[in-house]
Design a protein around this motif. Structure first.
Motif, short mmCIF file in Angstrom:
data_model
loop_
_atom_site.label_atom_id
_atom_site.label_comp_id
_atom_site.label_asym_id
_atom_site.label_seq_id
_atom_site.Cartn_x
_atom_site.Cartn_y
_atom_site.Cartn_z
N PRO A 267 0.67 -1.24 -0.03
CA PRO A 267 -0.09 -0.03 -0.22
C PRO A 267 1.02 1.38 0.12
O PRO A 267 0.53 2.05 -0.02
CB PRO A 267 -0.39 -0.51 0.88
N TRP A 465 -5.36 5.30 2.93
CA TRP A 465 -5.33 3.62 3.22
C TRP A 465 -4.46 3.54 3.11
O TRP A 465 -3.78 2.76 3.68
CB TRP A 465 -6.35 3.24 2.14
N ARG A 468 -1.36 4.02 6.23
CA ARG A 468 -2.33 3.83 7.76
C ARG A 468 -1.10 3.50 8.59
O ARG A 468 -0.23 2.48 8.19
CB ARG A 468 -3.22 2.79 7.86
#
Length: 471
Positions: A267, A465, A468
């Protein structure tokens, strides 16, 4: 470690950061100086709007297409060696740009400039990463690197305006020569580094990404003139889609891919790439079209137009080191999210207010917001990418975010340009725009800035997102 050894090590790190930042200063200065010179260049060489786009995008396109390859070259043959080679290519091609007799020749030498910059950029970031090894000092060094980017961006419009008015548009390329020679003198003091087990080159993957970027850029720039339903544009877009698909297939099947697709599943890295594309799409479009607006619609001189862009770049310079400190201690999520909100806010101000007679204090509010967003976002992007890969792949990690930035800049000029010039087909920019032509041009700007603002808002969710805590 003795005190003397520690002092020498600290001096070496500072010198390394100075040399790498001077190279960044030069390449960033080149971009912002050129934007201020575009109207004068257009009159001097008789260029069309698409010709102006290619003057900017030929540099960006080549740079984006070969950054991964250049990152791999640095990992294999040595980052300092590639840094010096790229510097030499950039300086020589800058001098040739200043002597270019025609638009086509200038575009060609701009492409060579892009190649020289591509050799330098991932090498310089990899050198910094291997010199500043702990997380906090690395984030702070990258913050300084970002501040220098802001400083050069701030200096570019003003210096460019002065040079254009006193020596002509060609001087904006010649200024790179003395700066580049000074950087070259310091290059020999850098430490050499390379990957312990360099990866073989992925020629099919490199070819696929180059074709994909070139064809989509050509299609976006040609669309307003040729028509979006023309055979040429449709074929170019189809080839670009096929090339991107082929890139994914090649990278998945080859043993030594240019990009490890499983890395993109991280991510933090994926978020950094998306944020870089979005942020530099907004900045690239703003830098290209704002100078045309200020000079061709509002009638400001190059110097005045340069001074009016200083609020944007000054905010970038001020907030970049602050972002570095926050990222180093609290992580990238906060600065990145706030940056996206600020960029979206800047686009909203411009969409709501830009007219042929908009009061300058109102526009400057938008310029300040954009500069603040760019100042906050650079360090989280770079730090996330560099931290997500091992030191042996630092060149590829640097190339990943640098390529994303270049794709964003490319889209900012090509995609927003297609929106603006399609809407503003009734206008021209060879002279100051008046009346209906000026209104139509600013209408086109609003559509372009709306697109950039929507993407910025979407990237707020991406930042929340991807960055995080605990990832």
């Amino acid at each position: 470690m003795t005190a003397l050894t520690g002092t020498i090590d600290r001096r070496h790190r500072i010198l390394t950061l100075v040399v790498c930042c001077m190279a960044l200063f030069m390449t960033t200065l080149d971009s912002t100086i050129l934007n201020v010179a575009l109207p004068s260049l257009q009159r001097g060489l008789g260029s069309s709007e698409s010709g102006l786009q290619w003057t900017v995008d030929s540099y960006v396109l080549v740079r984006a297409s070969v950054l991964f390859l250049c990152g791999s070259l640095g990992d294999r043959f040595g980052r300092r060696r590639l840094f010096g080679l790229g510097l030499g290519v950039f300086v020589l091609s800058s001098a040739c740009c200043g002597l270019a007799p025609s638009l086509g020749t200038l575009i060609g030498f701009r492409a060579v400039q892009g190649f020289g910059s591509a050799l330098m950029t991932p090498a310089s970031l990899a050198i910094i990463t291997n010199t500043f090894t702990d997380r906090k000092s690395r984030a702070q060094a990258v913050g300084v690197w970002g501040a220098i980017s802001g400083l050069s961006t701030a200096a570019g419009p003003v210096l460019g305006g002065v040079l254009v008015e006193t020596l002509g548009w060609r001087s904006v390329f010649w200024v790179n020569v003395p700066i580049g020679l000074a950087v070259l003198a310091g290059t020999r003091r850098l430490s050499e580094s390379r990957a312990e087990k360099p990866r073989p080159f992925d020629i099919p993957g490199q070819a696929a990404i180059g074709i994909a970027l070139a064809t989509v850029t050509y299609a976006l720039i040609s669309g307003p003139e040729s028509g979006w339903s023309s055979t040429v544009v449709l074929v170019l877009l189809a080839v670009s889609v096929a090339a991107w698909f082929a890139f994914g297939v090649v990278e998945k099947r080859t043993r030594n891919p240019l990009v490890e697709l499983h890395d993109l599943a991280q991510p933090a890295l994926l978020g950094a790439i998306l944020l870089a594309i979005m942020a530099f799409l907004a900045l690239g479009g703003y830098l290209f079209f704002n100078t045309l607006y200020l000079q061709n619609v509002r009638g400001f001189s190059p110097v005045e137009a340069g001074l009016l862009t200083v609020p944007t770049t000054a905010m970038t310079m001020v907030l970049a080191p602050i972002s570095g400190r926050i990222t180093g201690t609290r992580g990238p999520r906060g600065p990145a999210t706030m940056a996206c909100l600020l960029i979206a806010g800047a686009m909203a101000v411009l969409v709501a207010t830009i007219r042929p007679d908009t009061p300058m204090p109102v526009l400057i509010c938008g310029y300040v917001l954009l500069g603040a967003g760019m100042g906050l976002i650079n360090t989280p992007i770079t730090n996330a990418a560099m931290s997500s890969m091992p030191p042996g792949r630092a060149g590829v990690a640097a190339a990943t975010t640098s390529t994303a930035r270049q794709i964003g800049t490319n889209l900012g000029v090509a995609l927003l340009g297609s929106v603006v010039f399609s809407t503003a087909a009734a206008g021209g920019s060879h002279a100051r725009l008046h009346g209906h032509a000026a209104v139509v041009f600013t209408d086109g700007l609003r559509y372009g800035y709306t697109l950039a603002g929507v993407l910025a808002l979407a990237c707020c969710a991406v930042a929340m997102w991807a960055f995080r805590p605990g990832r």
